[in-house]
Scaffold this active site. Structure first.
Site, mmCIF file in Angstrom:
data_model
loop_
_atom_site.group_PDB
_atom_site.id
_atom_site.type_symbol
_atom_site.label_atom_id
_atom_site.label_comp_id
_atom_site.label_asym_id
_atom_site.label_seq_id
_atom_site.Cartn_x
_atom_site.Cartn_y
_atom_site.Cartn_z
ATOM 1 N N SER A 107 0.811 -1.422 -0.163
ATOM 2 C CA SER A 107 -0.157 -0.132 0.035
ATOM 3 C C SER A 107 0.771 1.237 0.113
ATOM 4 C CB SER A 107 -1.049 -0.223 1.224
ATOM 5 O OG SER A 107 -1.853 0.952 1.030
ATOM 6 N N ASP A 256 -1.121 1.187 -3.732
ATOM 7 C CA ASP A 256 -2.183 0.229 -4.401
ATOM 8 C C ASP A 256 -3.512 0.674 -5.106
ATOM 9 O OD1 ASP A 256 -2.894 0.270 -1.912
ATOM 10 O OD2 ASP A 256 -3.599 -1.675 -1.687
ATOM 11 N N ASP A 258 -6.044 1.820 -3.239
ATOM 12 C CA ASP A 258 -7.352 1.716 -2.519
ATOM 13 C C ASP A 258 -7.770 2.869 -1.804
ATOM 14 O OD1 ASP A 258 -5.624 1.516 -0.508
ATOM 15 O OD2 ASP A 258 -6.213 -0.440 -0.084
#
Length: 464
Positions: A107, A256, A258
């Site tokens: 992330s 990533d 998100d």
């Protein structure tokens, strides 16, 4: 949290705390488990299908190949999405009836770290029972699975799994995102910061297809520059782009993708709390905000809650972590939830935070209302908030020490009625976070310093 899996998967420094061997054996377990092992069959009786994606950090390739080797050795087929976003793995897994999905990413962490995120066949984060079984296998081998052997059975002959190029799945996700927009963005100048991460091709493709004139930074990944001075945790680069180019809006994603943090036309940061307010009001106006309720975490700012109160929108709080937000939403049927950090979950469209989806939904409001983002977010007046991450060898010892608890309680008494303090353990790093929210930055800083100093005086922190 377990020994290896935290609130957002198995994360750690690549080849130190998360190795290729770990990835191989996670693949071995998943291949066996979803090919019949979970039903008590010692030998596979069906061929499991697993979707696999990765971000752009150098170690992702190593972990990807090790994971695929483990999956195929246990008789599963590994469908490789290649470099893609975490929400795309969730989407493809659910839409194409995969047994589970795996995303290799850490992330927003630096490139030296990596992670293995698991989702179930519905695209939701893997349940604790299954990850506990994986941890038991990693530490205890096949015996921990109740098998009378040293290792899980290996597939042989025609039962050996395949590796399948599945870039088509990623492309289907891009098409899905484009289909969600009800308006053209022609005439809008949009900045995109892709963090040199998983969205570096996808985000531009989506916004170009929707008609926007795009200006992109953080789209030159080299394996070691993911999240370096770009992305949702380093918003200044996007702010400069928006101001220098006179853009209408900017969107920054993490490694990533998100998460999404926006920048309005004035160069001001628009965080997850602002986004929850804008989308909450929009959904309520459409009659689509179930229970007139938005799900937040304990990190959300007091300014958001005051704005929601004034708008007649209720809210609930969960622990920090988008998995807890989603669990609350799923249990209660709520439509919208998220975190200040930019994890925004729109349950009608996704089972996880999706940065590009969030950006699309914000653009929809800008186009539909004919107002700039600064006007849409104006009712939210954020309280000063300072959060400090303190590296510690033992998170539990740091937060539970009597001297630290006493310092927290003393600060809490001083802030009563005009602020708050929150001390929490990170679910993904060896870090304790001290957050204070109050009427001024000076008060916040002094209170944070007081608690951190108490930790240092007790020898609970790592040397700086």
């Amino acid at each position: 949290m377990g020994k290896y899996f935290g609130t957002d998967g198995f994360r750690g420094e690549a080849n130190v705390t998360l190795t290729a061997e770990h990835a191989f054996y996670i693949g071995r377990f998943l291949g066996w488990y979803y090919s019949g092992g979970r039903t008590g069959q010692s030998e596979p009786h069906r061929r499991a299908r697993v979707a696999v994606g990765k971000d752009t950090r150098r170690s992702s390739y190593m972990l990807e190949y090790a994971l695929a080797a483990g999956l195929t050795a246990s008789g599963a087929d590994a469908y490789m999405l290649h470099v893609t976003t975490t929400p795309s793995v969730s989407f493809v897994t659910a839409q194409e009836d995969f047994d589970c999905g795996v995303m290799i990413s850490a992330s927003h962490n630096p490139y030296v770290d990596n992670g293995i995120k698991l989702v179930n066949r519905r695209g939701e984060k893997m349940d604790d029972d299954t990850t506990a079984r994986i941890e038991a296998y990693l530490d205890g081998g096949a015996a921990a699975m109740g098998l009378d052997s040293e290792e899980l059975p290996l597939a042989t002959g025609k039962a050996v799994g395949r590796i399948v190029d599945h870039a088509a799945g990623r492309n289907r996700y891009v098409g899905y995102l484009i289909s969600l927009a009800a308006h053209s963005y022609k005439g809008f100048r949009v900045g995109l910061d892709c963090a040199n991460g998983a969205s570096w091709m996808i985000a531009k493709a989506v916004f170009d297809a929707l008609g926007a004139k795009t200006y992109v930074i953080g789209a030159e990944p080299n394996g070691v520059n993911i999240n370096v001075d770009v992305g949702s945790t380093h918003i200044d680069a996007l702010r400069r782009l928006v101001m220098d180019e006179g853009l209408d809006v900017g969107f920054a994603f993490d490694g990533d993708a998100d998460r999404c943090i926006a920048v309005d036309e004035r160069g001001e940061e628009v965080n997850g709390d602002h986004i929850l307010y804008v989308l909450g009001r929009a959904l309520r106006g459409q009659g689509a905000l179930t229970g007139d309720t938005v799900v937040t975490t304990v990190m959300s700012n007091m300014g958001l809650y005051r704005a929601l109160d004034e708008a007649g929108i209720r809210y609930e709080q969960t622990a920090v972590g988008d998995r807890f937000v989603y669990e609350n939403m799923a249990q209660n049927g709520y439509a919208l939830g998220g975190e200040q950090s930019g994890h925004i979950i729109l349950r009608k469209y996704a089972t996880t935070g999706d940065g590009i989806l969030t950006a699309i939904m914000l653009m929809e409001q800008i186009v539909e209302s004919k107002q700039p983002l600064s006007v849409l977010t104006a009712p939210v007046t954020m309280y000063p908030q300072i959060s400090r991450s303190v590296r510690v060898p033992d998170k539990e010892a740091a937060v539970s020490h009597p001297a630290v608890r006493a310092a927290v309680e003393a600060v809490s008494r001083r802030l009563e009625g005009r602020g708050r303090i929150l001390l929490r353990k990170s679910g993904t790093e060896p870090v304790v976070r001290v957050m204070v929210e109050s009427e001024s930055e000076e008060i916040c800083r002094a209170c944070v310093d007081e608690v951190v100093e108490a930790m240092r005086n007790q020898g609970l922190t790592e040397e700086e």
